[in-house]
Design a protein around this motif. Sequence first.
Motif, PDB file in Angstrom:
ATOM      1  N   GLU A  56       0.823  -1.211   0.000  1.00  0.00           N
ATOM      2  CA  GLU A  56       0.000   0.000   0.000  1.00  0.00           C
ATOM      3  C   GLU A  56       0.857   1.260   0.000  1.00  0.00           C
ATOM      4  OE1 GLU A  56      -3.489   2.087   2.762  1.00  0.00           O
ATOM      5  OE2 GLU A  56      -2.837   0.033   3.160  1.00  0.00           O
ATOM      6  N   SER A  57       1.975   1.203   0.715  1.00  0.00           N
ATOM      7  CA  SER A  57       2.866   2.370   0.797  1.00  0.00           C
ATOM      8  C   SER A  57       3.803   2.473  -0.399  1.00  0.00           C
ATOM      9  CB  SER A  57       3.694   2.296   2.084  1.00  0.00           C
ATOM     10  OG  SER A  57       4.571   1.185   2.046  1.00  0.00           O
ATOM     11  N   GLY A  58       3.845   1.423  -1.214  1.00  0.00           N
ATOM     12  CA  GLY A  58       4.731   1.427  -2.363  1.00  0.00           C
ATOM     13  C   GLY A  58       6.147   0.967  -2.078  1.00  0.00           C
ATOM     14  N   LEU A  59       6.415   0.575  -0.828  1.00  0.00           N
ATOM     15  CA  LEU A  59       7.760   0.113  -0.470  1.00  0.00           C
ATOM     16  C   LEU A  59       8.052  -1.270  -1.044  1.00  0.00           C
ATOM     17  CD1 LEU A  59       7.908   1.251   3.272  1.00  0.00           C
ATOM     18  CD2 LEU A  59       9.291   2.146   1.397  1.00  0.00           C
ATOM     19  N   PHE A  60       7.031  -2.136  -1.061  1.00  0.00           N
ATOM     20  CA  PHE A  60       7.202  -3.489  -1.563  1.00  0.00           C
ATOM     21  C   PHE A  60       6.614  -3.578  -2.968  1.00  0.00           C
ATOM     22  CE2 PHE A  60       6.900  -5.271   3.035  1.00  0.00           C
ATOM     23  CZ  PHE A  60       8.168  -4.751   3.299  1.00  0.00           C
ATOM     24  N   THR A  61       7.430  -4.032  -3.890  1.00  0.00           N
ATOM     25  CA  THR A  61       6.976  -4.157  -5.278  1.00  0.00           C
ATOM     26  C   THR A  61       6.521  -5.569  -5.616  1.00  0.00           C
ATOM     27  OG1 THR A  61       9.250  -4.595  -5.979  1.00  0.00           O
ATOM     28  CG2 THR A  61       8.498  -2.307  -6.050  1.00  0.00           C
ATOM     29  N   ALA A  62       6.974  -6.542  -4.838  1.00  0.00           N
ATOM     30  CA  ALA A  62       6.662  -7.936  -5.137  1.00  0.00           C
ATOM     31  C   ALA A  62       5.307  -8.340  -4.567  1.00  0.00           C
ATOM     32  CB  ALA A  62       7.752  -8.846  -4.573  1.00  0.00           C
ATOM     33  N   ASP A  63       4.548  -9.094  -5.367  1.00  0.00           N
ATOM     34  CA  ASP A  63       3.279  -9.643  -4.898  1.00  0.00           C
ATOM     35  C   ASP A  63       3.583 -11.012  -4.311  1.00  0.00           C
ATOM     36  OD1 ASP A  63       0.661 -10.124  -4.359  1.00  0.00           O
ATOM     37  OD2 ASP A  63       0.106 -10.628  -6.424  1.00  0.00           O
ATOM     38  N   VAL A  64       3.986 -11.010  -3.047  1.00  0.00           N
ATOM     39  CA  VAL A  64       4.518 -12.214  -2.410  1.00  0.00           C
ATOM     40  C   VAL A  64       3.474 -12.854  -1.505  1.00  0.00           C
ATOM     41  CG1 VAL A  64       6.336 -13.101  -0.884  1.00  0.00           C
ATOM     42  CG2 VAL A  64       6.831 -11.237  -2.456  1.00  0.00           C
ATOM     43  N   ASP A  65       3.406 -14.165  -1.579  1.00  0.00           N
ATOM     44  CA  ASP A  65       2.533 -14.928  -0.697  1.00  0.00           C
ATOM     45  C   ASP A  65       3.184 -15.052   0.680  1.00  0.00           C
ATOM     46  OD1 ASP A  65       0.267 -16.982  -0.288  1.00  0.00           O
ATOM     47  OD2 ASP A  65       2.071 -18.108   0.224  1.00  0.00           O
ATOM     48  N   ALA A  66       2.390 -14.917   1.740  1.00  0.00           N
ATOM     49  CA  ALA A  66       2.925 -14.941   3.100  1.00  0.00           C
ATOM     50  C   ALA A  66       3.606 -16.266   3.424  1.00  0.00           C
ATOM     51  CB  ALA A  66       1.807 -14.669   4.110  1.00  0.00           C
ATOM     52  N   VAL A  67       3.048 -17.371   2.952  1.00  0.00           N
ATOM     53  CA  VAL A  67       3.643 -18.680   3.216  1.00  0.00           C
ATOM     54  C   VAL A  67       4.999 -18.794   2.521  1.00  0.00           C
ATOM     55  CG1 VAL A  67       3.380 -21.174   2.959  1.00  0.00           C
ATOM     56  CG2 VAL A  67       1.404 -19.770   3.561  1.00  0.00           C
ATOM     57  N   ASP A  68       5.088 -18.275   1.282  1.00  0.00           N
ATOM     58  CA  ASP A  68       6.367 -18.305   0.568  1.00  0.00           C
ATOM     59  C   ASP A  68       7.434 -17.496   1.313  1.00  0.00           C
ATOM     60  OD1 ASP A  68       5.342 -19.880  -1.414  1.00  0.00           O
ATOM     61  OD2 ASP A  68       5.036 -18.251  -2.849  1.00  0.00           O
ATOM     62  N   LEU A  69       7.050 -16.333   1.821  1.00  0.00           N
ATOM     63  CA  LEU A  69       8.019 -15.505   2.535  1.00  0.00           C
ATOM     64  C   LEU A  69       8.429 -16.168   3.849  1.00  0.00           C
ATOM     65  CD1 LEU A  69       9.526 -12.826   2.312  1.00  0.00           C
ATOM     66  CD2 LEU A  69       7.744 -11.782   3.706  1.00  0.00           C
ATOM     67  N   HIS A  70       7.475 -16.788   4.514  1.00  0.00           N
ATOM     68  CA  HIS A  70       7.776 -17.527   5.740  1.00  0.00           C
ATOM     69  C   HIS A  70       8.774 -18.646   5.453  1.00  0.00           C
ATOM     70  CE1 HIS A  70       7.127 -19.107   9.752  1.00  0.00           C
ATOM     71  NE2 HIS A  70       6.760 -20.272   9.262  1.00  0.00           N
ATOM     72  N   ALA A  71       8.584 -19.344   4.333  1.00  0.00           N
ATOM     73  CA  ALA A  71       9.503 -20.414   3.941  1.00  0.00           C
ATOM     74  C   ALA A  71      10.886 -19.863   3.640  1.00  0.00           C
ATOM     75  CB  ALA A  71       8.955 -21.161   2.731  1.00  0.00           C
TER      76      ALA A  71
END
Length: 221
Positions: free
Chosen positions: A154-169
């Motif tokens: 929302e703030s524009g800091l993150f450009t990747a559309d990342v799944d939470a489970v993938d990031l946790h992994a």
Amino acid sequence: MTSAEEPARPGERIRDAARTRAEILDVATQEFARAGYDGARVDEIAARTRTTKRMIYYYFGGKEQLFTAVLERAYGVIREAEQQLDVDHLDPVAAIRRLAEVTFDHHEQHPDFIRLVSIENIHEAQHIAGSEKLGKIGSPALDVIRRILASGRESGLFTADVDAVDLHAMISSFCFFRVSNRHTFGALFGRDLLDRTQRAHYRAMLGDMVIAYLTAERTTD
């Protein structure tokens, strides 16, 4: 203190039972982590506690149930740490770094947890799959990650559309590897991943890696 003739009161019996169960779980955690599920012996666990094999079966039902209880408690420790994580006051970048640091610190401080998870993977997670408690425990970290990711996008800091489970992994894999592969990595490359002088370096590297992934420019086909 009660005398030999005076029966323990209900509250005291409950406390004694809780202490006995905790002692059994402490020793069982060490024994399963050391010898694996197949190699661990209930007789050995009983010999190292102030109880008997019969009482272990009374409290837990058997070796399989005891190992499941050990896993439940081990996962409960990291879930409790995740539940206590307060990052709502941080910006998304700092929040993700803090989340990664919590996982990094926990895995380093609980090598038995790493060994237990490795053992359970050898057994194809059959004990976790059969545990009603573990099925409900979930991962508070995933809810935190989802909120951080949404705020970052929302703030524009993150450009990747990342799944939470993938990031946790992604976070867990680095933290897990650092502990689980310490000896083989050291033998092959001559570098100790748990070298105390390099701890801050690896801790920062994890955060840098995750943030770089979340903020990288994406090309579309």
